[in-house]
Design a protein around this motif. Structure first.
Motif, short mmCIF file in Angstrom:
data_model
loop_
_atom_site.label_atom_id
_atom_site.label_comp_id
_atom_site.label_asym_id
_atom_site.label_seq_id
_atom_site.Cartn_x
_atom_site.Cartn_y
_atom_site.Cartn_z
N UNK A 1 22.37 15.09 -3.35
CA UNK A 1 23.04 15.42 -2.43
C UNK A 1 22.55 15.31 -0.49
N UNK A 2 23.48 15.54 0.26
CA UNK A 2 23.26 15.54 1.51
C UNK A 2 22.71 17.03 1.43
N UNK A 3 22.76 18.55 1.11
CA UNK A 3 22.44 19.63 0.94
C UNK A 3 20.70 19.40 0.54
N UNK A 4 20.42 18.86 -0.22
CA UNK A 4 19.07 18.97 -0.84
C UNK A 4 18.43 18.49 -0.05
N UNK A 5 18.89 17.21 0.32
CA UNK A 5 17.47 16.72 1.65
C UNK A 5 17.81 17.35 3.06
N UNK A 6 18.86 18.35 2.87
CA UNK A 6 18.46 19.67 4.35
C UNK A 6 17.44 20.29 3.43
N UNK A 7 17.76 21.39 3.11
CA UNK A 7 17.15 22.05 2.37
C UNK A 7 15.41 21.85 2.81
N UNK A 8 14.65 20.51 2.58
CA UNK A 8 13.17 19.90 2.30
C UNK A 8 13.43 19.05 3.56
N UNK A 9 14.19 18.71 4.62
CA UNK A 9 14.13 17.75 6.13
C UNK A 9 13.95 16.52 4.98
N UNK A 10 14.00 15.88 3.75
CA UNK A 10 13.44 14.45 3.56
C UNK A 10 14.99 13.49 4.20
N UNK A 11 13.92 12.35 4.88
CA UNK A 11 14.72 11.73 5.28
C UNK A 11 15.07 10.69 4.62
N UNK A 12 16.66 9.54 5.19
CA UNK A 12 17.22 8.87 4.36
C UNK A 12 16.88 7.93 3.01
N UNK A 13 15.25 7.45 3.66
CA UNK A 13 14.78 6.55 2.55
C UNK A 13 13.75 7.02 1.76
N UNK B 1 9.90 10.92 -8.25
CA UNK B 1 9.92 11.87 -7.55
C UNK B 1 8.73 11.91 -6.81
N UNK B 2 7.56 11.56 -7.03
CA UNK B 2 6.00 11.41 -6.78
C UNK B 2 6.54 11.44 -4.96
N UNK B 3 6.59 10.24 -4.72
CA UNK B 3 6.62 10.48 -3.14
C UNK B 3 7.98 11.41 -2.71
N UNK B 4 9.02 11.71 -3.20
CA UNK B 4 9.53 12.97 -2.79
C UNK B 4 8.80 14.07 -2.63
N UNK B 5 8.49 14.72 -3.58
CA UNK B 5 7.26 15.45 -3.46
C UNK B 5 6.56 15.80 -2.53
N UNK B 6 5.73 14.48 -2.20
CA UNK B 6 4.61 14.74 -0.82
C UNK B 6 5.35 14.38 0.09
N UNK B 7 6.18 14.57 0.38
CA UNK B 7 7.39 14.99 1.76
C UNK B 7 7.69 15.78 1.64
N UNK B 8 7.40 16.78 0.65
CA UNK B 8 8.35 18.28 0.07
C UNK B 8 7.37 19.04 0.69
N UNK B 9 6.07 18.71 0.25
CA UNK B 9 4.54 19.32 0.27
C UNK B 9 4.47 19.29 2.31
N UNK B 10 4.23 18.17 2.30
CA UNK B 10 4.05 17.40 4.18
C UNK B 10 4.81 18.47 4.57
N UNK B 11 6.22 18.57 4.62
CA UNK B 11 7.07 19.65 5.45
C UNK B 11 7.57 20.78 5.62
N UNK B 12 6.11 21.48 4.66
CA UNK B 12 6.35 23.15 4.32
C UNK B 12 6.40 23.95 3.59
N UNK C 1 8.52 29.15 -0.99
CA UNK C 1 8.88 29.49 -0.24
C UNK C 1 7.71 28.88 0.90
N UNK C 2 9.00 28.33 1.91
CA UNK C 2 8.73 27.42 3.25
C UNK C 2 8.15 27.74 3.79
N UNK C 3 7.52 27.52 4.92
CA UNK C 3 6.99 27.31 5.86
C UNK C 3 7.73 27.87 7.40
N UNK C 4 8.89 27.75 6.96
CA UNK C 4 9.76 28.83 8.03
C UNK C 4 10.87 29.66 8.08
#
Length: 166
Positions: A46-58, A66-77, A103-106
């Motif tokens: 859902x949209x909320x999952x993407x918002x929490x981690x700043x995941x882009x639409x693609x 899942x590996x691609x999403x986890x790499x993004x989550x790591x890079x985003x904080x 805990x996220x970096x923010x």
């Protein structure tokens, strides 16, 4: 033949209505939800999952590994002592039922609960618990999480909350 066509049309209409209701439910959930198939490719989020981690639409399209999403989550904080590869291995290696606090970096605190299904899918709920915990326990709760997260483990273990069962 006409009856079959009418039945088929009625079935399509019912499916369309169910899909609309499903989309409304996902869109109005206060928590992030994601589901992966047995091959660890995204089925839905859902949209909320993407918002929490700043995941882009693609990266929210069905079929995304899942590996691609986890790499993004790591890079985003995500605050962790792990390097990117170890972070991904750690998360992929924990496909059993689990609840963890990140805990996220923010400074936001996210509780992620994963549950595998009997047929191999994985469903996860991600909840931003920063506000409820801050308002109940004051600013010391955030400090407790942050200091735990900066220790030798990548898992933040809150001292002011009861631990969830694994």
């Amino acid at each position: 033949m006409r009856r079959q066509r009418d039945d088929l049309q009625q079935g399509r209409e019912e499916l369309r209505k169910q899909n609309l209701l499903f989309d409304m439910a996902l869109g109005n959930m206060p928590h992030g939800l994601c589901m992966f198939d047995a091959a660890l490719h995204l089925v839905v989020c859902n949209k909320r999952y993407a918002e929490i981690y700043g995941i882009p639409p693609e990266l929210t399209r069905p079929g995304t590994p899942l590996i691609n999403i986890l790499k993004h989550r790591f890079a985003s904080g995500v605050q962790t002592n792990l390097d990117p590869e170890a972070f991904v291995r750690d998360r992929i290696g924990r496909l059993h039922e689990t609840t963890r606090i990140e805990v996220l970096k923010d400074g936001r605190i996210i509780r992620a609960t994963r549950r595998p299904t009997g047929s191999g899918e994985l469903i996860a709920i991600h909840e931003d618990i920063t506000e409820p915990e801050s308002s109940v326990h004051g600013s010391s709760c955030k400090t407790s999480f942050s200091s735990s997260a900066s220790g030798s483990s990548d898992r933040a273990t809150p001292t002011s909350m009861p631990r969830s069962p694994p």
